[in-house]
Write an enzyme that holds these catalytic residues in place. Structure first.
Site, mmCIF file in Angstrom:
data_model
loop_
_atom_site.group_PDB
_atom_site.id
_atom_site.type_symbol
_atom_site.label_atom_id
_atom_site.label_comp_id
_atom_site.label_asym_id
_atom_site.label_seq_id
_atom_site.Cartn_x
_atom_site.Cartn_y
_atom_site.Cartn_z
ATOM 1 N N GLY A 39 59.070 101.811 12.436
ATOM 2 C CA GLY A 39 59.557 102.427 11.293
ATOM 3 C C GLY A 39 58.948 103.921 11.715
ATOM 4 N N HIS A 40 57.682 103.986 11.602
ATOM 5 C CA HIS A 40 56.883 105.294 11.880
ATOM 6 C C HIS A 40 57.464 105.957 12.683
ATOM 7 C CE1 HIS A 40 52.907 103.132 9.880
ATOM 8 N NE2 HIS A 40 53.991 104.080 9.184
ATOM 9 N N GLN B 264 44.335 107.962 -2.239
ATOM 10 C CA GLN B 264 45.454 107.133 -2.623
ATOM 11 C C GLN B 264 44.890 105.888 -2.655
ATOM 12 O OE1 GLN B 264 47.443 108.897 1.210
ATOM 13 N NE2 GLN B 264 48.726 106.806 1.162
ATOM 14 N N GLN C 59 57.581 108.056 -3.657
ATOM 15 C CA GLN C 59 56.477 108.864 -2.902
ATOM 16 C C GLN C 59 57.685 110.483 -2.556
ATOM 17 O OE1 GLN C 59 53.601 108.573 0.355
ATOM 18 N NE2 GLN C 59 55.582 108.953 2.165
HETATM 19 P P1 AMP Z 1 52.220 105.190 6.035
HETATM 20 O O1 AMP Z 1 51.584 104.590 7.297
HETATM 21 O O2 AMP Z 1 52.790 103.572 5.095
HETATM 22 O O3 AMP Z 1 51.713 105.716 5.384
HETATM 23 O O4 AMP Z 1 53.462 105.695 6.807
HETATM 24 C C1 AMP Z 1 53.930 106.442 6.649
HETATM 25 C C2 AMP Z 1 55.564 106.984 7.197
HETATM 26 O O5 AMP Z 1 56.303 106.644 7.255
HETATM 27 C C3 AMP Z 1 55.722 107.320 5.517
HETATM 28 O O6 AMP Z 1 56.677 108.210 5.207
HETATM 29 C C4 AMP Z 1 56.731 106.019 5.443
HETATM 30 O O7 AMP Z 1 57.408 106.175 4.473
HETATM 31 C C5 AMP Z 1 56.971 105.776 6.574
HETATM 32 N N1 AMP Z 1 57.591 104.626 6.647
HETATM 33 C C6 AMP Z 1 56.737 103.273 6.842
HETATM 34 N N2 AMP Z 1 57.629 102.622 7.253
HETATM 35 C C7 AMP Z 1 58.550 102.536 6.633
HETATM 36 C C8 AMP Z 1 60.087 102.200 7.625
HETATM 37 N N3 AMP Z 1 60.092 100.144 7.452
HETATM 38 N N4 AMP Z 1 60.727 102.417 8.012
HETATM 39 C C9 AMP Z 1 61.186 103.571 8.265
HETATM 40 N N5 AMP Z 1 59.492 104.804 7.293
HETATM 41 C C10 AMP Z 1 58.353 104.031 7.511
#
Ligand code: AMP
Length: 280
Positions: free
Chosen positions: A36-37, A61, A153
């Protein structure tokens, strides 16, 4: 790829590229990077000349009883992934680089910050808005990439960048999922095998609602009832919210329209998961 740990160095890097006429993309993350990242980093490389990925587990957070201490930290693997996808920089500051001793300045997006995840996690969006504002001030990105996965968010950060006229464009990327529908999350590693299968109820509820909308149903009551009945098939999963909302205001709506946000959050064991869909 460069690893940068101070705000001044990141700003110097960004300004040096801007001087050469290059566009700068920023991908804010808390590390424990997954595909996802990866999709955000790829998008940043496609849309910008240079891309920086921030890896920072942001203490402000997390609530006092949340998982800050045990949040997965996989820095070396994160750097390898970022580099393999073409990021030029990983920004990995220490906590006191982002919150210098005595720091008292926070960003509060009023109203929006108390809805959805903000309601169940008081102070969460204040922490998110503050850290993202600090990252924008440091990196001065043209574009910043976020996942639709964290839809509330996105609403908070769009409001913040518009209110402060920060000049950074927020780019929202689609949710990346496992083959069986589970949205990728750094927190999925907390799930045991049974919980991993129970967690599918989140994405199943989205499919049910999407199918009803495709069949012509628009009423919030019917759509929410259908989603609740999907969750009822997994009584071990505790619902936090099931909601049909205007994505910009995060206010509940009576009828689904194109662009309406359907969002769910639930506890699977000790793990809180979220998922959503933007209705067609
Ligand atoms: P985090 O590290 O959880 O704070 O996420 C960092 C970024 O990655 C945020 O903008 C999330 O929305 C995005 N993100 C997390 N999981 C996914 C996913 N499954 N698909 C797309 N983007 C994601």
């Amino acid at each position: 790829m460069q690893i940068i740990s101070t705000v001044n160095e990141l700003r110097a890097w960004s300004r040096a590229h801007r001087k050469q006429g290059k566009t700068i993309g920023l991908v804010p993350t808390m590390g424990a990077l997954h595909a996802g990242h990866g999709s955000l980093i790829r998008a940043a490389r496609e849309r910008c000349d240079v891309a920086a990925v921030s890896v920072f587990v942001n203490p402000t957070q997390f609530g006092p009883n949340e998982d800050f201490a045990r949040y997965p930290r996989t820095f070396h693997a994160d750097c390898s992934l970022a580099e393999s996808l073409g990021a030029q920089v990983v920004f990995a500051p220490a906590v006191d680089e982002i919150y210098p001793e005595g720091a008292e300045t926070f960003i509060e997006v009023e109203g929006l910050s108390d809805r959805l995840d903000g309601r169940s996690r008081p102070g969460h969006f204040r922490g998110v808005a503050t850290v993202v504002a600090k990252l924008f001030v440091a990196a001065e990105p043209d574009l910043a990439f976020f996942g639709q996965k964290d839809a509330a968010q996105v609403a908070v950060l769009r409001r913040m960048t518009a209110d402060l006229r920060l000049g950074t464009e927020i780019v929202v990327c689609p949710i990346v999922r496992e083959a069986d529908g589970l949205a990728l999350s750094s927190r999925n590693v907390y799930l045991n095998t049974l919980q991993r299968s129970q967690a599918l109820v989140l994405s199943q509820s989205l499919h049910t609602v999407e199918a009803l909308v495709a069949g012509g149903e628009r009423g919030a009551e019917a759509l929410l009832a259908a989603a609740r009945s999907v969750f009822a098939t997994q009584p071990a999963v505790r619902v936090d919210y099931i909601a049909l909302l205007d994505w910009a205001t995060l206010q509940p709506v009576d009828r689904a329209q194109p662009g309406t946000l359907f969002a769910v959050a639930a506890w699977v064991g000790e793990t809180r998961l979220i998922d959503n869909t933007i209705l067609a």
